[in-house]
Motif scaffolding. Sequence first.
Motif, mmCIF file in Angstrom:
data_model
loop_
_atom_site.group_PDB
_atom_site.id
_atom_site.type_symbol
_atom_site.label_atom_id
_atom_site.label_comp_id
_atom_site.label_asym_id
_atom_site.label_seq_id
_atom_site.Cartn_x
_atom_site.Cartn_y
_atom_site.Cartn_z
ATOM 1 N N ARG A 91 -13.957 5.059 -19.231
ATOM 2 C CA ARG A 91 -14.116 3.825 -18.379
ATOM 3 C C ARG A 91 -14.646 2.711 -19.233
ATOM 4 N N PRO A 92 -14.489 1.465 -18.973
ATOM 5 C CA PRO A 92 -15.054 0.324 -19.662
ATOM 6 C C PRO A 92 -16.476 0.205 -19.651
ATOM 7 N N ASN A 93 -17.165 1.003 -18.929
ATOM 8 C CA ASN A 93 -18.589 0.631 -18.605
ATOM 9 C C ASN A 93 -19.144 1.903 -19.384
ATOM 10 N N CYS A 94 -18.641 2.633 -19.856
ATOM 11 C CA CYS A 94 -19.036 3.978 -20.441
ATOM 12 C C CYS A 94 -20.057 3.471 -21.610
ATOM 13 N N ASN A 95 -21.113 3.939 -21.742
ATOM 14 C CA ASN A 95 -22.230 3.650 -22.802
ATOM 15 C C ASN A 95 -21.722 3.999 -24.423
ATOM 16 N N VAL A 96 -22.261 3.158 -25.339
ATOM 17 C CA VAL A 96 -21.809 3.600 -26.479
ATOM 18 C C VAL A 96 -22.482 4.781 -26.986
ATOM 19 N N SER A 97 -23.534 5.010 -26.267
ATOM 20 C CA SER A 97 -24.253 6.374 -26.918
ATOM 21 C C SER A 97 -23.392 7.474 -26.412
ATOM 22 N N TYR A 98 -22.792 7.392 -25.277
ATOM 23 C CA TYR A 98 -21.675 8.457 -24.740
ATOM 24 C C TYR A 98 -20.826 8.945 -25.955
ATOM 25 N N VAL A 99 -20.294 7.597 -26.356
ATOM 26 C CA VAL A 99 -19.104 7.782 -27.369
ATOM 27 C C VAL A 99 -19.663 8.322 -28.689
ATOM 28 N N THR A 100 -21.030 7.938 -29.128
ATOM 29 C CA THR A 100 -21.501 8.496 -30.304
ATOM 30 C C THR A 100 -21.836 10.022 -30.111
ATOM 31 N N SER A 101 -22.506 10.409 -28.905
ATOM 32 C CA SER A 101 -22.587 11.710 -28.600
ATOM 33 C C SER A 101 -21.544 12.736 -28.717
ATOM 34 N N LEU A 102 -20.245 12.178 -28.099
ATOM 35 C CA LEU A 102 -19.219 12.801 -27.814
ATOM 36 C C LEU A 102 -18.604 13.283 -29.348
ATOM 37 N N TYR A 103 -18.788 11.975 -30.464
ATOM 38 C CA TYR A 103 -18.229 12.459 -31.719
ATOM 39 C C TYR A 103 -19.471 13.457 -32.339
ATOM 40 N N ASN A 104 -20.310 13.118 -32.004
ATOM 41 C CA ASN A 104 -21.582 14.436 -32.419
ATOM 42 C C ASN A 104 -20.922 15.778 -32.265
ATOM 43 N N GLY A 105 -20.422 15.771 -30.963
ATOM 44 C CA GLY A 105 -19.957 17.168 -30.417
ATOM 45 C C GLY A 105 -18.771 17.663 -31.288
ATOM 46 N N LEU A 106 -17.919 16.333 -31.553
ATOM 47 C CA LEU A 106 -16.568 16.682 -32.360
ATOM 48 C C LEU A 106 -17.035 17.314 -33.839
ATOM 49 N N SER A 107 -18.036 16.519 -34.122
ATOM 50 C CA SER A 107 -18.411 16.814 -35.626
ATOM 51 C C SER A 107 -19.149 18.153 -35.751
ATOM 52 N N LYS A 108 -19.642 18.454 -34.854
ATOM 53 C CA LYS A 108 -20.213 19.833 -34.593
ATOM 54 C C LYS A 108 -19.136 21.013 -34.588
ATOM 55 N N ALA A 109 -18.082 20.773 -34.031
ATOM 56 C CA ALA A 109 -16.873 21.607 -33.862
ATOM 57 C C ALA A 109 -15.934 21.655 -35.114
ATOM 58 N N SER A 110 -16.027 20.363 -35.943
ATOM 59 C CA SER A 110 -15.031 20.396 -37.027
ATOM 60 C C SER A 110 -15.653 20.932 -38.172
ATOM 61 N N SER A 111 -17.096 20.637 -38.187
ATOM 62 C CA SER A 111 -18.011 21.140 -39.602
ATOM 63 C C SER A 111 -17.667 22.546 -40.091
ATOM 64 N N PRO A 112 -17.761 23.466 -39.312
ATOM 65 C CA PRO A 112 -17.474 24.884 -39.933
ATOM 66 C C PRO A 112 -16.314 25.299 -40.473
ATOM 67 N N TYR A 113 -15.339 24.338 -40.480
ATOM 68 C CA TYR A 113 -13.989 24.597 -40.845
ATOM 69 C C TYR A 113 -13.507 23.530 -41.567
ATOM 70 N N ASN A 114 -14.443 22.578 -42.047
ATOM 71 C CA ASN A 114 -13.990 21.310 -42.868
ATOM 72 C C ASN A 114 -12.641 20.641 -42.420
ATOM 73 N N ILE A 115 -12.886 20.493 -41.122
ATOM 74 C CA ILE A 115 -11.782 19.685 -40.536
ATOM 75 C C ILE A 115 -12.133 18.230 -40.866
ATOM 76 N N SER A 116 -11.046 17.424 -40.940
ATOM 77 C CA SER A 116 -11.394 15.961 -41.220
ATOM 78 C C SER A 116 -10.662 15.449 -40.206
ATOM 79 N N ILE A 117 -11.664 14.682 -39.406
ATOM 80 C CA ILE A 117 -11.395 13.759 -38.454
ATOM 81 C C ILE A 117 -10.805 12.425 -38.732
#
Lengths: 317, 317
Positions: free
Chosen positions: B117-143
């Motif tokens: 949604r356009p009123n979504c906070n920037v912090s929501y997106v950066t936290s979401l990417y932190n979660g993506l990063s947490k999932a990708s790191s153990p397997y060296n997945i490149s986003i």
Amino acid sequence: MLYLTGSTLFLFSIYPMANSSKKIKEIGEDLLIKRITKNLTLGKDVMAGAGDDCAVIKSNDPQSYMLLKIDSVIEGIHYVKSTPPSAVGYKALSRAISDIAAMGGTPKHAMIGLSLRPNCNVSYVTSLYNGLSKASSPYNISIVGGETTNCSKNGTQSVTISLTGEVRKDLCCFRSKGRSGQSLFVTGKLGKSINGRHLSFTPRIEEAQWLTRNFKIRAMMDLSDGLASDLPRLAKSSNCGYSIDTNKIPRARGASIDEALCDGEDYELLFAISSKDCNKLKASWRKKFPNLTLTRIGKLSPKGTEDPDLEGGWQHF
Amino acid sequence: MLYLTGSTLFLFSIYPMANSSKKIKEIGEDLLIKRITKNLTLGKDVMAGAGDDCAVIKSNDPQSYMLLKIDSVIEGIHYVKSTPPSAVGYKALSRAISDIAAMGGTPKHAMIGLSLRPNCNVSYVTSLYNGLSKASSPYNISIVGGETTNCSKNGTQSVTISLTGEVRKDLCCFRSKGRSGQSLFVTGKLGKSINGRHLSFTPRIEEAQWLTRNFKIRAMMDLSDGLASDLPRLAKSSNCGYSIDTNKIPRARGASIDEALCDGEDYELLFAISSKDCNKLKASWRKKFPNLTLTRIGKLSPKGTEDPDLEGGWQHF
């Protein structure tokens, strides 16, 4: 498009210091990209991640790179409710193919993510797939998977395409490979795509491959958000400025200069080539593609010499 | 999930003769798949398209296949508005990783499609990417790329993952490679994932790779919609029936047999192995993975001998 700038969906006005309590529509795309990507680690096999038309990955084949693209079309933004679903499918996949073309590549395998309202007709989905099939057939793209999700009864439908491609390493085009002094060309005519071309364009795969195989072209992109947005991106990536004659921009029938610069969704190619090759290129092109115009619009120049300083382009918010 | 059945989102009751005026929620998934795929042409390099956990593609490397997956998590279905965005990102990518695991593969490159949604906070997106990063790191997945689209002010947010992987040809697992008489095993414990495990599970990459490298395992899948949905799929793909003792199904704390069969989102592995290897497998597993249970739940049997005839599983509509 968030951080592959090929078809930007969030183009916000840019604040130098955004903070996290801002809404995403309030901060600049560049800042958002910076925040999102700063903690991400890319493997050594990633030749280009965020910021080009496609991601470029070293493959097991020493001669070629793998290309990866994700792209969406959204109801109400890229098409309307009454757009025939076959046109929606055709457009969705063709946009991603256009990004593969911009790298000089060949599209290979597609996966389709549909977001649909639960009361959507089966015939809508089958027609949409007919459109996907129409877009994939000329390039022998295999549609190898898909997912359909429920966007809720009153939600916004969308089609997300994940597309792979491949490109010979020595022919891969990057936005960053332009050099000051090179001439800038665009294929086709720009503006007024809303009159129908945005639903029926032909991705410039054949033209891009012919260009990279017959001329030394290493900086290229597809025009999705309008020359006024896209040219500065290519120039900035190449650490260059640009100098163009806006009167020379090839315009679609009835399009003003402003529309040719800013309407977007042209899906034509913008590329840079050594100025000494211009005449040979023009002559060869006329012979090979007699029905598609090719126009020299100006040149890349030293950084800081953007003339005119373009503004505008396709704004989604 | 429309026609990669790994994490089915549309599970409809099945009518033998659906027609095009039907709504998608009214016709069977199988019929919809049939309609969509009947006009699609797959290249000779496609080893598996629709119908397995991932698409399997011949690569330029004669020793390995490329794996391709698209998968979405939807607000209100896979998570709720109050779910921390880092958990949403972690779950979204981990689900796709789990599908790569189910083929015996290694995840490689991810692209992220966000619908916000356009009123979504920037912090929501950066936290979401932190979660993506947490999932990708153990397997060296490149986003390597991403796209963010506007789902409109009152729309439903979602995260779509496009993930590539690779797998040694001789170790690739297909749902279709099970044989009557083989024993069926599941890792971990099933049911009650809603209590938190669905947001924090560990994809079984390590276990799957150990299994395929140390034992002859060629039929495997991940449990996303519940054993009651997923086991019949594996059996059907392998042209087999099955015979299981539902009392033996390993249950998460507090889960009933029915919950272990039908809750879904377990993200554990279900696989078939020659019955003569069972004892060796059990002993080796205990040594290698002392903290994760491995349970023989029954066996594959001749087609038509489904015992019990399972029904249920995760229904999205």
